[in-house]
Design an enzyme around this catalytic site. Structure first.
Site, mmCIF file in Angstrom:
data_model
loop_
_atom_site.group_PDB
_atom_site.id
_atom_site.type_symbol
_atom_site.label_atom_id
_atom_site.label_comp_id
_atom_site.label_asym_id
_atom_site.label_seq_id
_atom_site.Cartn_x
_atom_site.Cartn_y
_atom_site.Cartn_z
ATOM 1 N N CYS A 2 0.880 -1.155 0.000
ATOM 2 C CA CYS A 2 0.000 0.000 0.000
ATOM 3 C C CYS A 2 0.915 1.201 0.000
ATOM 4 O O CYS A 2 2.117 1.064 0.153
ATOM 5 C CB CYS A 2 -0.847 0.034 1.271
ATOM 6 N N ARG A 28 1.104 1.877 -5.923
ATOM 7 C CA ARG A 28 1.327 0.826 -4.929
ATOM 8 C C ARG A 28 0.043 0.092 -4.557
ATOM 9 O O ARG A 28 0.064 -0.891 -3.815
ATOM 10 C CB ARG A 28 1.936 1.423 -3.660
ATOM 11 N N TRP A 75 -3.949 -1.623 -1.209
ATOM 12 C CA TRP A 75 -4.017 -2.835 -2.029
ATOM 13 C C TRP A 75 -4.390 -3.936 -1.049
ATOM 14 O O TRP A 75 -3.605 -4.306 -0.176
ATOM 15 C CB TRP A 75 -2.661 -3.123 -2.664
ATOM 16 N N ASN A 101 1.298 -0.250 6.001
ATOM 17 C CA ASN A 101 1.652 -1.029 4.807
ATOM 18 C C ASN A 101 2.392 -2.256 5.293
ATOM 19 O O ASN A 101 3.417 -2.140 5.965
ATOM 20 C CB ASN A 101 2.552 -0.185 3.887
ATOM 21 N N GLY A 102 1.871 -3.431 4.969
ATOM 22 C CA GLY A 102 2.504 -4.674 5.431
ATOM 23 C C GLY A 102 1.439 -5.670 5.833
ATOM 24 O O GLY A 102 0.266 -5.501 5.501
ATOM 25 N N GLU A 480 8.402 -12.309 -21.607
ATOM 26 C CA GLU A 480 8.175 -10.936 -21.167
ATOM 27 C C GLU A 480 7.080 -10.254 -22.008
ATOM 28 O O GLU A 480 6.231 -9.545 -21.478
ATOM 29 C CB GLU A 480 9.499 -10.147 -21.220
ATOM 30 N N LYS A 484 3.548 -8.789 -20.415
ATOM 31 C CA LYS A 484 3.077 -7.410 -20.614
ATOM 32 C C LYS A 484 1.642 -7.417 -21.157
ATOM 33 O O LYS A 484 0.786 -6.702 -20.668
ATOM 34 C CB LYS A 484 3.967 -6.628 -21.596
ATOM 35 N N GLU A 487 -0.859 -8.705 -18.465
ATOM 36 C CA GLU A 487 -1.094 -7.915 -17.249
ATOM 37 C C GLU A 487 -1.786 -6.593 -17.534
ATOM 38 O O GLU A 487 -2.523 -6.101 -16.695
ATOM 39 C CB GLU A 487 0.182 -7.738 -16.413
ATOM 40 N N HIS A 503 5.169 -29.833 -28.540
ATOM 41 C CA HIS A 503 4.951 -30.869 -27.524
ATOM 42 C C HIS A 503 3.635 -30.658 -26.779
ATOM 43 O O HIS A 503 3.491 -31.085 -25.629
ATOM 44 C CB HIS A 503 6.137 -30.896 -26.543
ATOM 45 N N LYS A 603 2.469 -2.069 -7.944
ATOM 46 C CA LYS A 603 3.840 -1.921 -8.436
ATOM 47 C C LYS A 603 4.829 -2.741 -7.634
ATOM 48 O O LYS A 603 5.719 -3.368 -8.169
ATOM 49 C CB LYS A 603 4.220 -0.443 -8.388
HETATM 50 O O1 M6R Z 1 10.201 -5.010 -7.953
HETATM 51 P P1 M6R Z 1 10.474 -6.340 -8.581
HETATM 52 O O2 M6R Z 1 11.356 -6.252 -9.767
HETATM 53 O O3 M6R Z 1 10.997 -7.338 -7.578
HETATM 54 O O4 M6R Z 1 9.060 -6.845 -9.064
HETATM 55 C C1 M6R Z 1 8.868 -8.135 -9.552
HETATM 56 C C2 M6R Z 1 7.499 -8.301 -10.160
HETATM 57 O O5 M6R Z 1 6.506 -8.080 -9.205
HETATM 58 C C3 M6R Z 1 7.274 -7.340 -11.329
HETATM 59 O O6 M6R Z 1 8.258 -7.491 -12.302
HETATM 60 C C4 M6R Z 1 5.893 -7.583 -11.961
HETATM 61 O O7 M6R Z 1 5.865 -8.824 -12.592
HETATM 62 C C5 M6R Z 1 5.542 -6.462 -12.933
HETATM 63 N N1 M6R Z 1 4.154 -6.143 -12.819
HETATM 64 C C6 M6R Z 1 5.802 -6.800 -14.346
HETATM 65 O O8 M6R Z 1 5.422 -5.804 -15.230
#
Ligand code: M6R
Length: 608
Positions: A2, A28, A75, A101-102, A480, A484, A487, A503, A603
Site C-alpha cells: 500500500c 502501490r 491494495w 503497509n505490510g 516478457e 506485458k 497484465e 509438444h 507496483k
Molecule cells: O520489484 P520487482 O522487480 O521485484 O518486481 C517483480 C514483479 O513483481 C514485477 O516485475 C511484476 O511482474 C511487474 N508487474 C511486471 O510488469
C-alpha cells in the site's frame, strides 16, 4: 503493498498535501483511499473504496482541517476492498488513527485477546488490531504515544510501515518500520513520511531512509529516530535526491507506461555509465562462486532467464534462474556457504524475493543485488549491490527497469568473459561496441516502428488469445512480451521456447490464431523458421519481430516489425522486447484498459 503518506506543515492544509502525495503512490495499490487529520484535539477522517480521483469526486479529500495528518492508498490483503476496511483505522474511541503497509501475521490471536478485553472491531483488516493495541497500552499505563507504539510493535509478527496520530498528542506523527519501506522528506517548514520518495519530491529533495526496527517521532521541530529494541537515538542526516520532480511526472505522455517505454534510450545510456568498481566486485564474486542462482519475480525473473544464456554463452558460467517464490522449496536445503545468489528486483522490496534472500543468508550464502531503489531492503541485505539507474518507474508494468536490468546483466557477463578469457578479444570488443549502440537502436525502433505497432494493435484487438514464441535468449523475450500483454490488456496468452510448442501447445492453433515470433538473426534463426512453417501450416497468423532486411521471414509472416540493425546474439533482448512493450500498451488502449493501473496488481508486491 500500500502507499502511506503523512505530513506536518507549519502553514497550509495537510489534507491537500496528503491527497497530492497519495496520487504519486497510487501505483502501490488503489482499492481504496483515506485521509485523517488533526486539528486542536479533534480527529477528522474521510475514506472510501475506489481510485483516489473517484473518491475525491465524491468526498472532496482536500476538505479536512488541520496542518497535520496521514493518508493511505490500499491494495487489499486482509479484508475485501470495502469502505470499512479502508485506512486510516481507529481505536474504540476514535482518538487514534493509523495507516499501515505490510501484514500482521499474528493479528487473529491479537484480535481475540483484544475482543476479550472488550474492544470492538469495525473492520476485517489485520491493521485495526494495532490501533486497539495502542489504545490498550495507553489505557493500562500512563505511557506517552511513542512509548505505547513501541510497546505495541513489539507484539506484532509480520511486516509494517506505520504512521500514527492521536488526539492526545496532536502535534506529532509516530512512525515505525519493519520490512516495509518508509522514507522521510525534510522541508523547510514541513516534514513528510511516505512509502516512496516521489510522493514528496515536488516539496523537498531532502530525504532520510528509515531502517528496519526503527521508530520515528515527527513534529514541528523535525524528526527523532530511535531503535525500537534498545531505544538508542540514531543520528541520520537527510540526503539530497537528484531526481527532478518532473522525472516522476508523465511529461506530456498520456500514461506513465508510454513515457517509460520512450525513456528507455536515456535510461540505457545511464546504465552504461555504472561505476566500474561495483561491476568488478560483483564479477569477482560470480567468478569465485561454487554455484550461482539468479533469483527474481515477474519481469525481473525474465531478465534473469535471459542472463542465464548470456553468462553461459559469454563467460561459460552455468547459472540457475529461479522464480523467487519457489526458491526455498526448490533449493532451500542445498544452498550453502559456496552458493551465490544474484538477486534482481527493481523495487528491492518484493516479499517473495526477500524471503528467498533471507533463507539463503541463514545458510551463509552470498547475496548480490541488482535493484533500482537505493535504500531498499535488498540494498541493505546484499553483500554488494548495483543500482540499475532506471529512475523512478511509476507504471505498474515494468518496462524501462527490465531493459536496464538486461543491460547491467550483459555488462556483468561481458566482464566475467574477460576475466575468464573464454572468448576472443575481438568478439568481446564487437559486443561492447554494439552494447554502446543499444540506446540508439531502441530509440530508432521506437521512432520507426511505433506507428506500425499501433496499427497492429488495431488489427488484432479482437483476438481472444496470443502465442509468443522464441528460441534461446528470445524465449525470455517471448515470456516478457506475453506477461506485458496479459497484465495490462488482460488477454490470455502463452509463451514457450518455440521448440516446445510442438509438444502440446500447438493443438490450440486454428485458422487466424495469432502467434508472435521473436526472430533475431542468431544461431536459432533456422530452427525458428521451421517453427513458423509449422504454425503457418495450421492456419496461424504470424507476426514476426525481425532484424531489418530479413526477406525470408518477411515473406512467411502476415505482419512484421523490423529492428534496425544487426546485433550480436547476446544483445538482441533489449531492442526486441521494445515493440512487444508497445504492442501491449496499444492493445490495452484498444481494449479500453488503464495500462498504468491494471486491475488486481500493484507496483511493489510486498506480500508473500
Ligand atoms: O520489484 P520487482 O522487480 O521485484 O518486481 C517483480 C514483479 O513483481 C514485477 O516485475 C511484476 O511482474 C511487474 N508487474 C511486471 O510488469
Amino acid at each position: 503493498m500500500c502507499g502511506i503518506f503523512g505530513c506536518i506543515l507549519k502553514t497550509g492544509n495537510a489534507a491537500s498535501a496528503i491527497h497530492k502525495g497519495l496520487k504519486k503512490l497510487e501505483y502501490r495499490g488503489y482499492d481504496s483511499v483515506g485521509i485523517a487529520t488533526l486539528q486542536e484535539d479533534r480527529l477528522f477522517i474521510k475514506k472510501d473504496t475506489g481510485k483516489i480521483d473517484n473518491v475525491h469526486a465524491i468526498h472532496n479529500l482536500d476538505d479536512l482541517p488541520g496542518g497535520l495528518g496521514i493518508g493511505h492508498t490500499r491494495w487489499a490483503t486482509h479484508g475485501a476492498p470495502y469502505q470499512v476496511n479502508a485506512h486510516p483505522h481507529t481505536d474504540c474511541n476514535n482518538t487514534i488513527a493509523l495507516v499501515h503497509n505490510g501484514i500482521i501475521e499474528n493479528f487473529a490471536e491479537l484480535k481475540t485477546e483484544l475482543e476479550e478485553l472488550g474492544h470492538t472491531f469495525k473492520s476485517k483488516t489485520d491493521t485495526e488490531v494495532i490501533a486497539h493495541l495502542i489504545e490498550e497500552e495507553l489505557k493500562r499505563t500512563d505511557l506517552s504515544l511513542v512509548d505505547a507504539v513501541r510497546e505495541t510493535v513489539k507484539q506484532l509478527d509480520g511486516s509494517y510501515a506505520l504512521a500514527i496520530i492521536s488526539v492526545k498528542e496532536p502535534d506529532k506523527i509516530i512512525c515505525a518500520r519493519k520490512e516495509s519501506p518508509l522514507v522521510l522528506g525534510v522541508g523547510k517548514d514541513s516534514i513528510y513520511v511516505a512509502s516512496d520518495i516521489p510522493a514528496f519530491l515536488s516539496e523537498t529533495n531532502k530525504s532520510v531512509v528509515i531502517e528496519d526496527g526503527e521508530i520515528i517521532i515527527l513534529n514541528h521541530s523535525g524528526y527523532e529516530i530511535r531503535k525500537i529494541d534498545s531505544w538508542k537515538e540514531i543520528t541520520r542526516e537527510p540526503k539530497t535526491i537528484n531526481w527532478a520532480p518532473e522525472m516522476a511526472e508523465k511529461q506530456g505522455y498520456p500514461h506513465f507506461m508510454l513515457k517509460e517505454i520512450h525513456e528507455q534510450p536515456l535510461r540505457l545510456r545511464n546504465t552504461l555509465r555504472l561505476q566500474n568498481q561495483y561491476l568488478e566486485l560483483m564479477t569477482t564474486f560470480l567468478d569465485r562462486a561454487g554455484e550461482v542462482f539468479l533469483v527474481a519475480c515477474g519481469t525481473s525473473y525474465h531478465a534473469c532467464l535471459a542472463a542465464s544464456y548470456m553468462f553461459s554463452k559469454l563467460s561459460f558460467l552455468a547459472t540457475h534462474p529461479v522464480i523467487a517464490s519457489e526458491f526455498v522449496e526448490q533449493h532451500g536445503k542445498s544452498v550453502n556457504i559456496d552458493s551465490t545468489l544474484l538477486v534482481v528486483s527493481q523495487s528491492g522490496e518484493t516479499a517473495d524475493t526477500l524471503d528467498a534472500v533471507e533463507s539463503a543468508r541463514l545458510r551463509a550464502a552470498t547475496v548480490l543485488g541488482l535493484t533500482n531503489i537505493v535504500g531498499s531492503t535488498l540494498t541493505r541485505v546484499a553483500r554488494v549491490y548495483i543500482c540499475q539507474q532506471s529512475g523512478p518507474e511509476i507504471g505498474v508494468a515494468a518496462t524501462k527497469t527490465f531493459t536496464s536490468q538486461l543491460s547491467v546483466l550483459t555488462q556483468l557477463a561481458i566482464r566475467l568473459a574477460k576475466k575468464r578469457g573464454k572468448i576472443s578479444h575481438v568478439e568481446i570488443e564487437e559486443i561492447e561496441e554494439k552494447l554502446e549502440q543499444i540506446p540508439d537502436i531502441v530509440e530508432s525502433t521506437i521512432q520507426h516502428q511505433e506507428e506500425k505497432v499501433k496499427q497492429l494493435a488495431k488489427k488484432y484487438k479482437g483476438k481472444q488469445a496470443f502465442f509468443f514464441l522464441g528460441r534461446g535468449l528470445s524465449s525470455a523475450v517471448a515470456l516478457e512480451g506475453r506477461l506485458k500483454l496479459m497484465e495490462i490488456a488482460y488477454i490470455p496468452s502463452l509463451a514457450y521456447p518455440a521448440g516446445e510448442s510442438k509438444h502440446g501447445p500447438i493443438s490450440l492453433i486454428e485458422q487466424g490464431f495469432p502467434v508472435i515470433f521473436i526472430c533475431p538473426n542468431d544461431s536459432t534463426r533456422k530452427a525458428i523458421i521451421s517453427n513458423i512453417m509449422e504454425m503457418k501450416a495450421r492456419g496461424a497468423s504470424i507476426i514476426a519481430i525481425i532484424e531489418k532486411g530479413d526477406k525470408e521471414i518477411k515473406k512467411l509472416a502476415d505482419d512484421y516489425i523490423e529492428i534496425d540493425t544487426e546485433l550480436p546474439e547476446v544483445l538482441s533482448p533489449i531492442p526486441f522486447v521494445t515493440p512487444l512493450q508497445l504492442f501491449a500498451y496499444y492493445m490495452a488502449l484498444e481494449c479500453k484498459r488503464d495500462p498504468d493501473m491494471p486491475r488486481n496488481l500493484a507496483k511493489s508486491v510486498t506480500v508473500k
